[in-house]
Design a protein around this motif. Structure first.
Motif, PDB file in Angstrom:
ATOM      1  N   ARG A 171     -10.000 -36.125   7.279  1.00  0.00           N
ATOM      2  CA  ARG A 171     -10.252 -35.256   6.147  1.00  0.00           C
ATOM      3  C   ARG A 171      -9.619 -35.869   4.896  1.00  0.00           C
ATOM      4  NH1 ARG A 171      -8.586 -29.612   9.022  1.00  0.00           N
ATOM      5  NH2 ARG A 171     -10.368 -29.508  10.397  1.00  0.00           N
ATOM      6  N   GLY A 172     -10.245 -35.642   3.776  1.00  0.00           N
ATOM      7  CA  GLY A 172      -9.673 -36.116   2.521  1.00  0.00           C
ATOM      8  C   GLY A 172     -10.589 -35.746   1.371  1.00  0.00           C
ATOM      9  N   GLY A 173     -10.081 -35.893   0.153  1.00  0.00           N
ATOM     10  CA  GLY A 173     -10.902 -35.649  -1.021  1.00  0.00           C
ATOM     11  C   GLY A 173     -12.143 -36.521  -0.996  1.00  0.00           C
TER      12      GLY A 173
END
Length: 140
Positions: free
Chosen positions: A133-135
């Motif tokens: 997960r991440g921006g």
């Protein structure tokens, strides 16, 4: 005992408390056999009694001490990482960064939240789902 009439320079003495609102001090070459009142350039409280103090003398007179400050221990920053081990968890706290290195492998954590994992081969195994997960996620 040969004691000079005038004192030049700083003398280290001791603050003993107050009498009539005036700080009482003792110091080497005190012309009296008891504590004498002094004037002060710094705020003192009863809690400071027993503290070492730096003294100057008005016009060099030993019977006119002037407290110029209280001697304090320098504040030392604890630069060593703090390790907490409670039997279940090991926690390492540091001010700026933590680095774990072995050979060509490294995990580096910065205080701004940046984490770098380096190695010649990285392997991720999961018996359940493996989430990334991440921006944004960049692959190659």
């Amino acid at each position: 005992m040969n004691v000079r009439e005038n004192v030049d320079g700083v003398v280290i003495g001791m603050f003993l408390g107050f009498r009539g609102g005036a700080p009482l001090v003792v110091f080497p070459s005190n012309p009296h056999d008891h504590a004498i009142p002094a004037r002060s350039l710094c705020a003192l409280t009863a809690d400071d009694a027993g503290s070492e103090i730096a003294l100057l003398f008005e016009d060099g007179a030993r019977d006119r001490p002037l407290i110029i400050g209280r001697i304090v221990e320098p504040v030392r920053q604890n630069t060593a990482p703090q390790v907490i081990h409670d039997g279940k968890t090991v926690r390492i706290n540091a001010q700026e960064r933590i680095e774990l290195r072995v050979g060509k492998a490294a995990i580096v954590m910065e205080k701004d939240g940046h984490i770098t994992i380096r190695g010649t081969h990285l392997v991720s195994h999961a018996s359940g789902s493996n989430h990334i997960r991440g921006g944004s996620v960049n692959l190659n």
